[in-house]
Design an enzyme around this catalytic site. Structure first.
Site, short mmCIF file in Angstrom:
data_model
loop_
_atom_site.label_atom_id
_atom_site.label_comp_id
_atom_site.label_asym_id
_atom_site.label_seq_id
_atom_site.Cartn_x
_atom_site.Cartn_y
_atom_site.Cartn_z
CE LYS A 41 -0.26 -0.12 5.05
NZ LYS A 41 -1.09 -0.46 6.22
NE ARG A 139 -7.01 1.11 11.12
CZ ARG A 139 -5.76 0.91 10.71
NH1 ARG A 139 -4.81 1.80 10.97
NH2 ARG A 139 -5.43 -0.17 10.03
CE1 TYR A 273 12.18 31.73 3.41
CE2 TYR A 273 11.67 29.38 3.42
CZ TYR A 273 11.82 30.57 2.73
OH TYR A 273 11.60 30.61 1.38
C1 LIG Z 1 -0.40 -1.56 6.83
C2 LIG Z 1 -1.00 -2.82 7.21
C3 LIG Z 1 -0.23 -3.98 7.39
C4 LIG Z 1 1.28 -3.95 7.42
O1 LIG Z 1 1.69 -3.33 8.62
P1 LIG Z 1 3.23 -3.25 9.00
O2 LIG Z 1 3.25 -2.81 10.41
O3 LIG Z 1 3.85 -2.27 8.07
O4 LIG Z 1 3.78 -4.61 8.81
C5 LIG Z 1 -0.88 -5.18 7.62
N1 LIG Z 1 -2.24 -5.23 7.66
C6 LIG Z 1 -3.00 -4.14 7.52
C7 LIG Z 1 -4.47 -4.26 7.59
C8 LIG Z 1 -2.42 -2.90 7.29
O5 LIG Z 1 -3.20 -1.81 7.16
#
Ligand SMILES: *Cc1c(COP(=O)(O)O)cnc(C)c1O
Length: 381
Positions: A41, A139, A273
């Site tokens: 992702k 969530r 800045y």
């Molecule tokens: C992002 C995600 C993962 C991977 O998580 P990591 O901590 O990067 O290994 C696995 N499952 C779900 C549902 C996620 O959203």
């Protein structure tokens, strides 16, 4: 590697050899009975989704995971036909495209089950559906109290030939905090929800729960498949879990800029800045052509570490949109010298974890936010 004009200013080198080795290390850790889903992702946490997905599959991952359906469809458009699970759907889908592309589509509630069932009727093709349980993360996912109804309606649709329930899964809240009491509680709830679904008649291909920290430290959570993301990129989920090297993992991304200007300035000269840095002696300043538009956190102003001219320097003053400054203290550094913001850490350079500490965040955010203006250069394809 070709030094095109575009990669001269800055580049993120992506070592696909390291990524493949990390996937093999993860496979070794979980054993042959457990499949590995490479989570790609968010453009593979900033590393580039398609090249990383291919490398993960070459190294033995058998599934890919994305958040959005569009990320999953982009993998299909690139010709990747491995199983892909995506988990973040909103009303409207695109369910029809997901069914036609053979995606595994996560359903956490009745609205989604109804939409995917209607899409299966429209496309006259059964959908591959994985039901997600909220075992305590709070969530996405279905609450235990609503689970039997969701499972029941999914089984009814399966009975009509509209879908197949291919997976049952959940996600941890605190797997990166070893010993956290929620870990055992979530595992127990997941086992109860699995048992209830299987008793009702679900016969899933895969049951899964483990993200990177659980893959690395909680073998009792591996079930049929693990879903590592950050570990595949050679970055630690949290300092409490350990360093990447503790698990035989190697960072995949190295972020470099080319020093754009070196100049002498007198004592008492303000830098960048707001003049939050003022030279306390005559010195030399080096300009690094990366800024917050490239994903360098402005929050690391005055704190971020950079290897330039053989020494780790600290960002002097504010990170601007496109550039920041380091105080070279009179050292002989030429324009065009390499500034390494982070990498594997074994050549004196800082790591993404070091930047996370400097910016009060997690290393996930450091690599994922590296912007599209920074070309990715793939090594060991
Ligand atoms: C992002 C995600 C993962 C991977 O998580 P990591 O901590 O990067 O290994 C696995 N499952 C779900 C549902 C996620 O959203």
């Amino acid at each position: 590697m070709s030094e095109t004009a575009q990669t001269l200013r800055a580049r993120a080198e992506i070592d696909l050899g390291a990524l493949r080795a990390n996937v093999r290390a993860l496979r070794g850790r979980v054993g042959t009975d457990v499949q590995v889903m490479g989570v790609v992702k968010a453009d593979a946490y900033g590393h580039g989704a398609v090249p990383c997905a291919r490398a993960a599959l070459e190294a033995g991952a058998t599934w890919l995971g994305t958040a959005t359906p569009h990320e999953a469809l982009a993998l299909r458009a690139a010709g990747i036909d491995a199983p892909v699970l995506c988990w973040l759907w909103t009303p409207g889908g695109p369910w029809d495209e997901g069914i036609r592309a053979g995606l595994d589509m996560t359903v956490s509630g009745l609205w989604a089950l109804r939409e995917v069932t209607e899409a299966a009727r429209r496309t006259a093709q059964p959908a591959r559906v994985q039901l997600k349980a909220d075992t305590g993360l709070g969530r996405n996912g279905c609450q235990p109290a609503d689970w039997s109804r969701l499972v029941g309606e999914a089984l009814a649709a399966q009975g009509e030939g509209l879908l197949r329930v291919t997976g049952l899964w959940s996600h941890f809240a605190c797997a990166d905090e070893p010993g956290h009491p929620s870990i055992g509680a979530q595992l127990e709830t997941f086992q109860e929800m699995l048992e209830a679904a299987e008793k009702a008649g679900v016969d899933p291909e895969v049951r899964h729960m483990a993200n990177s920290p659980a893959t690395l430290t909680l073998p009792q959570t591996h079930f049929d498949l693990v879903r590592p993301g950050i570990a595949m990129y050679g970055v630690s989920p949290s300092p409490e879990v350990g360093t990447p090297a503790d698990f035989g993992l190697r960072p995949v991304m190295r972020l470099l800029g080319s020093v754009a200007l070196v100049k002498d300035v007198p004592s008492g000269h303000g830098v960048s800045y707001g003049h939050h840095y003022v030279t306390d002696r005559p010195t030399t300043l080096g300009l690094v052509p990366l800024g917050y538009a490239d994903g360098i956190p402005r929050h690391a102003s005055g704190r971020g570490p950079v290897l330039v001219g053989g020494k780790v320097r600290t960002v002097a003053g504010r990170v601007a949109m496109d550039q920041f400054v380091v105080d070279l203290g009179g050292d002989a550094v030429e324009p065009g010298a390499q500034a390494v913001l982070f990498g594997a850490g074994d050549h004196g350079e800082p790591t993404a974890e070091d930047w996370a500490r400097a910016a009060d965040t997690i290393a996930y955010e450091i690599v994922t936010r590296i912007g599209s203006r920074v070309p990715r250069v793939y090594l060991n394809e």
